[in-house]
Design an enzyme around this catalytic site. Structure first.
Site, PDB file in Angstrom:
ATOM      1  N   GLY A 152       0.881  -1.160  -0.063  1.00  0.00           N
ATOM      2  CA  GLY A 152      -0.040   0.169  -0.126  1.00  0.00           C
ATOM      3  C   GLY A 152       0.929   1.341  -0.023  1.00  0.00           C
TER       4      GLY A 152
ATOM      5  N   GLY B 198       0.944   5.474   1.470  1.00  0.00           N
ATOM      6  CA  GLY B 198       0.144   6.720   2.367  1.00  0.00           C
ATOM      7  C   GLY B 198       0.961   7.966   2.116  1.00  0.00           C
ATOM      8  N   GLY B 199       0.667   8.861   2.838  1.00  0.00           N
ATOM      9  CA  GLY B 199       1.296  10.191   2.452  1.00  0.00           C
ATOM     10  C   GLY B 199       2.913  10.114   3.026  1.00  0.00           C
ATOM     11  N   PHE B 200       3.425   9.141   3.584  1.00  0.00           N
ATOM     12  CA  PHE B 200       4.872   9.040   3.885  1.00  0.00           C
ATOM     13  C   PHE B 200       5.342   8.297   2.779  1.00  0.00           C
ATOM     14  CE2 PHE B 200       2.335   5.793   5.789  1.00  0.00           C
ATOM     15  CZ  PHE B 200       2.949   4.583   5.224  1.00  0.00           C
ATOM     16  N   GLY B 201       4.848   7.559   2.025  1.00  0.00           N
ATOM     17  CA  GLY B 201       5.221   6.695   0.726  1.00  0.00           C
ATOM     18  C   GLY B 201       4.642   5.414   0.973  1.00  0.00           C
TER      19      GLY B 201
ATOM     20  N   VAL C 196       4.590   1.067   1.434  1.00  0.00           N
ATOM     21  CA  VAL C 196       5.121  -0.129   2.098  1.00  0.00           C
ATOM     22  C   VAL C 196       5.191  -1.360   1.281  1.00  0.00           C
ATOM     23  CG1 VAL C 196       4.384  -1.398   4.199  1.00  0.00           C
ATOM     24  CG2 VAL C 196       3.966   0.961   4.216  1.00  0.00           C
TER      25      VAL C 196
ATOM     26  N   LYS D 160       8.477   0.299   5.402  1.00  0.00           N
ATOM     27  CA  LYS D 160       8.311   1.602   5.199  1.00  0.00           C
ATOM     28  C   LYS D 160       9.083   2.593   4.436  1.00  0.00           C
ATOM     29  CE  LYS D 160       5.613   3.902   8.313  1.00  0.00           C
ATOM     30  NZ  LYS D 160       5.227   4.628   9.463  1.00  0.00           N
TER      31      LYS D 160
ATOM     32  N   ASP E 242      -1.629  10.111  17.109  1.00  0.00           N
ATOM     33  CA  ASP E 242      -2.034   9.793  15.969  1.00  0.00           C
ATOM     34  C   ASP E 242      -2.770   8.490  16.005  1.00  0.00           C
ATOM     35  OD1 ASP E 242      -2.869  10.539  13.491  1.00  0.00           O
ATOM     36  OD2 ASP E 242      -0.965   9.926  12.542  1.00  0.00           O
TER      37      ASP E 242
END
Length: 669
Positions: free
Chosen positions: A341, A343-346, A348, A362, A459
């Site tokens: 998948g 996300g905003g971080f990059g 996985v 990650k 979070d």
């Protein structure tokens, strides 16, 4: 002679000759009433064969597991002796267990019996290589300690140390002691069944540690037993000290008495020159060690991450540094086929190490809002935190412009991927949902109160709850977490970072965060788990209203069960669901002081004798949000709290409409 004859003869002798005065003490016997076998059936014959075989083979090595029979008559079993007992004590204990397990569970197809010195277990279902925590037993010394705080600190440190030693030892066993005062010592012992992996052993023992505060953290002794692992501690020595401290036994010399003097001379002629050569190599090696060669470049890059930090705090984190080539090989060079998948971080990626262990990597993108500060924060914190409801960080890497975090692989993805999927949500029956609620609560309790640190996550949300093989929940993503002093209760920040829909109003509006703000996020999660709906953007009855307001309205109308996910509403205990809903609404009270602590919440979830406080209206939050880049910025952000409208800031940067799982970063007030 057929195999069954001598084995059955041995079994009969054990039953007839077993001494009633055995020194081994019976602790408990677990006999679930699920199914019974028929007397004189094939299953019974297989069971007797298996028990006799386990008893005889485990006496020599301290452990044995085996399977007897086929198909529906198959039976699986294991025998384990305590790591410090002798073969004779082991044999005596298992002989007693063979008789008592039959007498205690007549015709039972599944049973476990525990003695002080041994364990015997069998089942018609395969249970090898799986940590079983479904049944537990604990007991304690009736005497209390005099200095509770000092004792608990010593006990926690000792048990954590023994847990790490046991999970890395071949016998999955460890025993040791620690000084409480100049006059008193504390003795401890932990052990797992040897069918478990090192990681499963560690997880199992960590789970047993969570029961110490419930039964015996202030007692002079206590024990907690699960079917796959156990622990015990006492103020007095209770294990065989010489067996624990003795060095590993050397291989026995093959001296049959028939060797000639010439053979001995031949051995000497070979051994002496070889030994001399080895000594020379050793001398060269020791000389080279003194010169302390320069650190490889990739390790220097890693070290920069921790410069100007307290070296004592990050010492354990440095042991998590991984080589980039190892990660590339494990993920097939970050192949798209391995992508789990993004996300905003990059992205996985899923990977497999050379030893077969599966990992999740990650990979922080260069444009990610989560940078080196958050990465370092997560590494340093997770290096210190170990709990079955926290995701396990395996390592990190900073090489060739890569910023990588490597975690244990959890096959069921994150909670939001299952809970909000109309197809997959059927996997979450009520029992599993309740287990997830409890597990997240235990993880938060550990962060807030039970660990050596005091952590506010900041979070907590459904996408940061990962699900293991058995849907065991694990809290992840500690990039925004904050370390508090033990007596610190609240902190302010002008840099608000979190996820709308889960952020407590005092944090979203004024930058105030505390353990109470985590409790608010937990309450939102509880309501999402009960209803199967996301908090933000939910359209209820044609009106734009968030999930908290929707649940509160039905709660006041007396028809709260209507909001429960239809896939579980017909197969749940209404009183249990309503109690969870009450707790969830308590957590999202507008006034932080009115929210319960995680210790109180855990008690409420586990004890129906505890009354629940009355409710007031939760903090209703509706908003219009726009995103830009990796951050979310409010454009005429409207926040409504119980009818009062507050407008907080605005920007003119255009972007697409935000989603609930996007992390916001409001840089300033």
């Amino acid at each position: 002679m057929p195999r069954s004859y001598p084995v059955l003869l041995f079994f009969s002798v054990v039953l007839m000759l077993r001494c009633h005065g055995t020194s081994s003490t019976l602790l408990w016997c677990y006999c679930p009433p699920d199914a019974n076998y028929t007397t004189n059936s094939t299953f019974q014959t297989n069971l007797h064969l298996l028990l006799a075989s386990l008893s005889s083979s485990a006496a020599a090595t301290g452990y044995s597991n085996d399977t007897e029979g086929r198909s529906s008559d198959q039976v699986h079993g294991l025998a384990l002796c305590r790591g410090d007992v002798s073969s004779s004590v082991c044999q005596t204990c298992l002989d007693a267990a063979v008789q008592d397990i039959i007498q205690s569970c007549p015709n039972g197809m599944t049973s476990t019996i525990f003695y002080v010195d041994c364990l015997l277990r069998y089942s018609n279902q395969m249970f090898f290589s799986t940590a079983d925590t479904s049944f537990r037993y604990w007991a304690w010394n009736t005497q209390n300690v005099s200095n509770q705080q000092q004792f608990e600190t010593t006990l926690g440190n000792l048990m954590n140390d023994l847990t790490e030693k046991a999970s890395s030892s071949p016998k999955l066993f460890a025993a040791g002691s620690a000084k409480v005062t100049s006059f008193d010592r504390l003795y401890g012992l932990v052990q797992c069944t040897r069918d478990l992996s090192a990681y499963d052993c560690y997880e199992c023992l960590q789970y047993t540690l969570t029961f110490i505060p419930k039964c015996c953290s202030w007692r002079k002794g206590g024990k907690v037993y699960l079917q796959s692992c156990y622990l015990r501690f006492e103020s007095d020595l209770f294990y065989n000290l010489s067996a624990v401290e003795a060095p590993p036994p050397r291989a026995a010399n093959d001296d049959s008495g028939g060797k000639s003097n010439n053979a001995v001379k031949t051995v000497l002629l070979v051994v002496v020159p070889v030994a001399a050569a080895l000594l020379s190599l050793l001398a060269i090696f020791m000389y080279c060690r003194r010169r302390k060669p320069a650190m490889p470049r990739r390790m220097q890059l890693h070290k920069r991450m921790f410069d100007n930090e307290d070296q004592q705090e990050i010492k354990s984190a440095e042991s998590l540094l991984l080589d980039l080539e190892v990660i590339r090989s494990a993920t097939n060079n970050f192949s798209d086929a391995n992508k789990l998948g993004e996300g905003g971080f990059g992205p996985v990626y899923r990977g497999t190490l050379d030893d077969g262990e599966q990992i999740a990597v990650k990979r922080l993108s260069r444009t990610s809002g989560q940078g080196i500060v958050e990465l370092k924060n997560e590494v340093v914190l997770l290096a210190k935190l170990q709990h079955r409801n926290l995701v396990r960080l395996l390592g990190c890497c900073l090489q060739e412009e890569e910023k990588l975090l490597v975690y244990e692989y959890l096959p069921n993805a994150s909670l939001d991927k299952v809970l909000f999927d109309p197809v997959r949500r059927v996997q979450l029956d009520w029992a599993r949902r309740y287990k997830i609620i409890e597990g997240i609560g235990r993880g938060l309790l550990y962060l807030h109160e039970d660990s050596r640190l005091k952590i506010v996550h900041r979070d907590l949300k459904a996408s940061n709850i990962l699900l293991g093989w058995d849907m065991n929940p694990k809290i992840s993503d500690f990039g925004l977490a904050k370390l508090f002093d033990v007596d610190e209760t609240r902190r302010n920040t002008s840099r608000i970072a979190g996820t709308y829909g889960y952020m407590a109003p005092e944090y979203a509006l004024r930058g105030r965060f505390s353990t109470n703000s985590d409790v608010y996020s937990y309450g939102v999660l509880i309501l999402e788990i009960l209803t199967g709906r996301k908090n933000c953007g939910y359209q209820g009855s044609g009106n734009s209203i968030d999930l908290l307001g929707y649940v509160w309205r039905h709660w006041n109308q007396g028809d709260a069960m209507q909001v429960v996910d239809q896939s579980v509403v017909d197969r749940c205990q209404p009183q249990e669901v309503l109690r969870c809903m009450h707790i969830g609404l308590l957590c999202v009270q507008e006034d932080p002081a009115q929210r319960p602590s995680m210790a109180s919440i855990t008690l409420m979830l586990n004890s129906y004798s505890i009354g629940l406080p009355p409710l007031s209206a939760p903090a209703f939050v509706t908003r219009s949000i726009t995103v830009s880049g990796s951050g979310v910025h409010g454009r005429d952000t409207q926040v409504s709290l119980q009818g009062r409208e507050i407008y907080k800031g605005s920007t003119t940067r255009s972007a697409k409409e935000s989603k609930n799982d996007i992390t916001i970063r409001n840089e300033g007030t």
